[in-house]
Design a protein around this motif. Sequence first.
Motif, mmCIF file in Angstrom:
data_model
loop_
_atom_site.group_PDB
_atom_site.id
_atom_site.type_symbol
_atom_site.label_atom_id
_atom_site.label_comp_id
_atom_site.label_asym_id
_atom_site.label_seq_id
_atom_site.Cartn_x
_atom_site.Cartn_y
_atom_site.Cartn_z
ATOM 1 N N LYS A 59 -7.975 -39.627 18.432
ATOM 2 C CA LYS A 59 -7.161 -40.815 18.165
ATOM 3 C C LYS A 59 -7.458 -41.304 16.758
ATOM 4 N N LEU A 60 -6.403 -41.445 15.964
ATOM 5 C CA LEU A 60 -6.578 -41.809 14.557
ATOM 6 C C LEU A 60 -6.448 -43.300 14.297
ATOM 7 N N ALA A 61 -5.823 -44.030 15.229
ATOM 8 C CA ALA A 61 -5.598 -45.464 15.010
ATOM 9 C C ALA A 61 -5.793 -46.225 16.310
ATOM 10 N N ASP A 62 -6.090 -47.485 16.182
ATOM 11 C CA ASP A 62 -6.260 -48.368 17.330
ATOM 12 C C ASP A 62 -4.888 -48.711 17.901
ATOM 13 N N ASP A 63 -4.528 -48.095 19.031
ATOM 14 C CA ASP A 63 -3.184 -48.298 19.577
ATOM 15 C C ASP A 63 -3.008 -49.677 20.204
ATOM 16 N N LYS A 64 -4.093 -50.403 20.398
ATOM 17 C CA LYS A 64 -3.983 -51.762 20.936
ATOM 18 C C LYS A 64 -3.610 -52.776 19.855
ATOM 19 N N ALA A 65 -3.629 -52.335 18.605
ATOM 20 C CA ALA A 65 -3.369 -53.253 17.496
ATOM 21 C C ALA A 65 -1.882 -53.383 17.172
ATOM 22 N N PHE A 66 -1.038 -52.557 17.830
ATOM 23 C CA PHE A 66 0.375 -52.555 17.466
ATOM 24 C C PHE A 66 1.269 -52.714 18.691
ATOM 25 N N GLU A 67 2.371 -53.388 18.464
ATOM 26 C CA GLU A 67 3.380 -53.590 19.505
ATOM 27 C C GLU A 67 4.754 -53.330 18.900
ATOM 28 N N LEU A 68 5.454 -52.352 19.442
ATOM 29 C CA LEU A 68 6.789 -52.040 18.951
ATOM 30 C C LEU A 68 7.696 -53.251 19.111
ATOM 31 N N GLY A 69 8.326 -53.653 18.025
ATOM 32 C CA GLY A 69 9.167 -54.839 18.045
ATOM 33 C C GLY A 69 8.390 -56.123 17.840
ATOM 34 N N GLY A 70 7.052 -56.027 17.870
ATOM 35 C CA GLY A 70 6.209 -57.207 17.669
ATOM 36 C C GLY A 70 5.686 -57.263 16.245
ATOM 37 N N ASN A 71 4.824 -56.273 15.896
ATOM 38 C CA ASN A 71 4.295 -56.226 14.533
ATOM 39 C C ASN A 71 4.570 -54.877 13.876
ATOM 40 N N ILE A 72 5.427 -54.097 14.484
ATOM 41 C CA ILE A 72 5.828 -52.812 13.924
ATOM 42 C C ILE A 72 7.241 -52.520 14.425
ATOM 43 N N ALA A 73 8.082 -51.915 13.596
ATOM 44 C CA ALA A 73 9.494 -51.674 13.943
ATOM 45 C C ALA A 73 10.197 -52.995 14.265
ATOM 46 N N THR A 74 10.149 -53.913 13.303
ATOM 47 C CA THR A 74 10.618 -55.282 13.570
ATOM 48 C C THR A 74 11.950 -55.643 12.907
ATOM 49 N N THR A 75 12.559 -54.757 12.157
ATOM 50 C CA THR A 75 13.832 -55.096 11.525
ATOM 51 C C THR A 75 14.860 -55.423 12.609
ATOM 52 N N PRO A 76 15.528 -56.593 12.528
ATOM 53 C CA PRO A 76 16.455 -57.014 13.588
ATOM 54 C C PRO A 76 17.649 -56.066 13.719
ATOM 55 N N GLU A 124 -17.376 -45.713 16.352
ATOM 56 C CA GLU A 124 -16.500 -46.695 15.724
ATOM 57 C C GLU A 124 -15.126 -46.724 16.383
ATOM 58 N N THR A 125 -14.518 -47.892 16.403
ATOM 59 C CA THR A 125 -13.141 -48.027 16.872
ATOM 60 C C THR A 125 -12.211 -47.525 15.787
ATOM 61 N N PRO A 126 -11.199 -46.718 16.133
ATOM 62 C CA PRO A 126 -10.262 -46.256 15.110
ATOM 63 C C PRO A 126 -9.630 -47.432 14.387
ATOM 64 N N PRO A 127 -9.254 -47.263 13.127
ATOM 65 C CA PRO A 127 -8.716 -48.382 12.338
ATOM 66 C C PRO A 127 -7.338 -48.822 12.823
ATOM 67 N N ALA A 128 -6.984 -50.061 12.548
ATOM 68 C CA ALA A 128 -5.647 -50.585 12.857
ATOM 69 C C ALA A 128 -4.723 -50.227 11.694
ATOM 70 N N PHE A 129 -4.284 -48.981 11.666
ATOM 71 C CA PHE A 129 -3.506 -48.441 10.551
ATOM 72 C C PHE A 129 -2.153 -47.996 11.099
ATOM 73 N N ASP A 130 -1.083 -48.676 10.672
ATOM 74 C CA ASP A 130 0.231 -48.431 11.267
ATOM 75 C C ASP A 130 0.713 -47.000 11.090
ATOM 76 N N LEU A 131 0.472 -46.403 9.925
ATOM 77 C CA LEU A 131 0.911 -45.030 9.694
ATOM 78 C C LEU A 131 0.226 -44.056 10.645
ATOM 79 N N LEU A 132 -1.090 -44.236 10.843
ATOM 80 C CA LEU A 132 -1.820 -43.354 11.753
ATOM 81 C C LEU A 132 -1.429 -43.619 13.207
ATOM 82 N N TYR A 133 -1.088 -44.866 13.521
ATOM 83 C CA TYR A 133 -0.591 -45.177 14.862
ATOM 84 C C TYR A 133 0.697 -44.397 15.125
#
Length: 601
Positions: free
Chosen positions: A212-229, A426-435
């Motif tokens: 796992k390359l990124a912390d998947d708990k740090a992102f929410e589709l439509g919340g803080n990623i993929a948010t363009t209306p 270590e916890t994987p980083p909260a990195f949107d690209l890696l997510y």
Amino acid sequence: MTTNDTTAGAVSGENLDKLNANLRKVEELTQRLTQVLTHRSTHNTALDGPNQELFAKAATAYWHEAFREPAKVLEHQLQFWSKSVTHFVEAQQALASGKLQAPADPGPKDRRFANPLWDTHPYFNYVKQQYLINADAVQQAVDDVSDLDPLEKKRLAYFSRQIVDMMSPTNFLATNPDALEKAVETEGLSLVQGLENLISDLEANNGELIVKLADDKAFELGGNIATTPGKVVFRNKMMELIQYTPTTETVHKTPIVLFPPWINKFYILDLKQQNSLVKWIVDQGHTLFVVSWVNPDAAYADVGLEDYIEDGYLTAIREAKAICGEKQVNAIGYCIAGTTLSLTLSLLKQRKDKSIKSATFFTALTDFGDQGEFAPFLTDDFIDGIEAETEAKGILPSVIMARTFTFLRSNDLVYTPAIKSYMMGETPPAFDLLYWNGDGANLPGKMAMQYLRGLCQRNELATGGFDLMGHHLELGDIDVPLCAIACETDHIAPWKDCYRGVQQMGSKDRTFIMTQSGHIAGIVNPPSKNKYGHYTNDDLGLDHADWLEGAKFHEGSWWPRWGRWIKKRGGAQVPARTPGDSEHPVLCDAPGTYVAVKAKP
């Protein structure tokens, strides 16, 4: 004994108790590890590496070389022996001197060995230098093999490098000072957390080890990623069609339909507002539709490229035209979706259908004559293994593709993250690209084999034509104005190969842009960052080397240049369009439902 001594002893004993307690937790976790490995999903073993024939041929070729030019081979062997023995003697002399120190020359720099102990501690320095000596010897041995087919030698070099990278001392606890220091500092807790991370990754992939390359708990589709209306205005078995909410009072008449690759999710182009190409296109005054592909399961086993074209491309274009009341669209295809856009353009040409006004290709291969870094995975033994896998499961699982892609950059995408996660805890980083990178999609079995056999292995589209949907599709049929963007350091779709494919297209109006950086960063390159520049040259009759030599370099993103190009093909201004219409009711908000479906092995 002084008070301080007593206190120090007590603290030391307390720390030892913590260490032992943490190590007991490790023992408890082994049951969970055993459980996941016992019930792991299996895959065809041909996908794990080349068959023994490659290494047998390499060994035979090496011995032929030894008989033909024994002096050269012996010279290289003696160099290895000499370096190893000299290295050992120097280490012995350092120990005999009574000084626990490394030699004055710590050896070549390598970012894997950033910890100062690799240079200052005699044990770690010895291990590092001997590893580098061994790695050079393996590389030299591969270079010495000349009596081998070029493709087989390329595979030999690739898999030998994988073995060398895997055997790096940084990948083992006993020879990794960072991990050892962290274990002592945390009384062993880092090892417990590392094992937890390892087991979690195995459980997430049914026993397949995908780091796992990124912390998947740090992102929410439509919340803080993929948010363009935007709104989903159409859905079928292959895709959801998203129409984005306008941000300008007027828009160009001709809408844009963007087809992302279905190997990954579309939101790579909408990670966040600052680098969203989706938002940027909408802000330029365009009506933008984006296809969000279904994440297929075994029920899609018989879905082929023809289904992606018929129920994806042609349907999305038809619905976008109907919603906007227009006769044409401007189409964009990214990666494999660009390859398939070229098939669609040839099909429409033969059907005398002028629905596509212009085409833009992002890092799209159409000529697979030079398979680049993917050559090791496009030989029959590996493709035969994929075919057996798809026949057994109906799909090519995302984890197989993810593993293939990550091992092209194994030190950066496998071993370094694994060390941090499994050894350092270590916890994987909260990195949107890696997510996004870890949020892959499966491929339907039929489509995967059409692509791998017909397009990649046999290169049919560029060497005579590709038969599909009752048509013989050719690059020369493509005659709409086109703009192709390729990336200078792209290891998935090398720019020179993208360029060669564009050269074969029949369009009189062709623009080719080469941007700096790679497959993702070269495309997701917003003007606000002013990070990567790009090259242009109007003479597409040159070979790729001459094209680049004569190209003009431009500072900054290619987006504004393409923006001016697409504006000329966008038509007059009309009032901005609200997503959907009476025949296309809003089904849900962007980013939709298909994008949220996770791939299952």
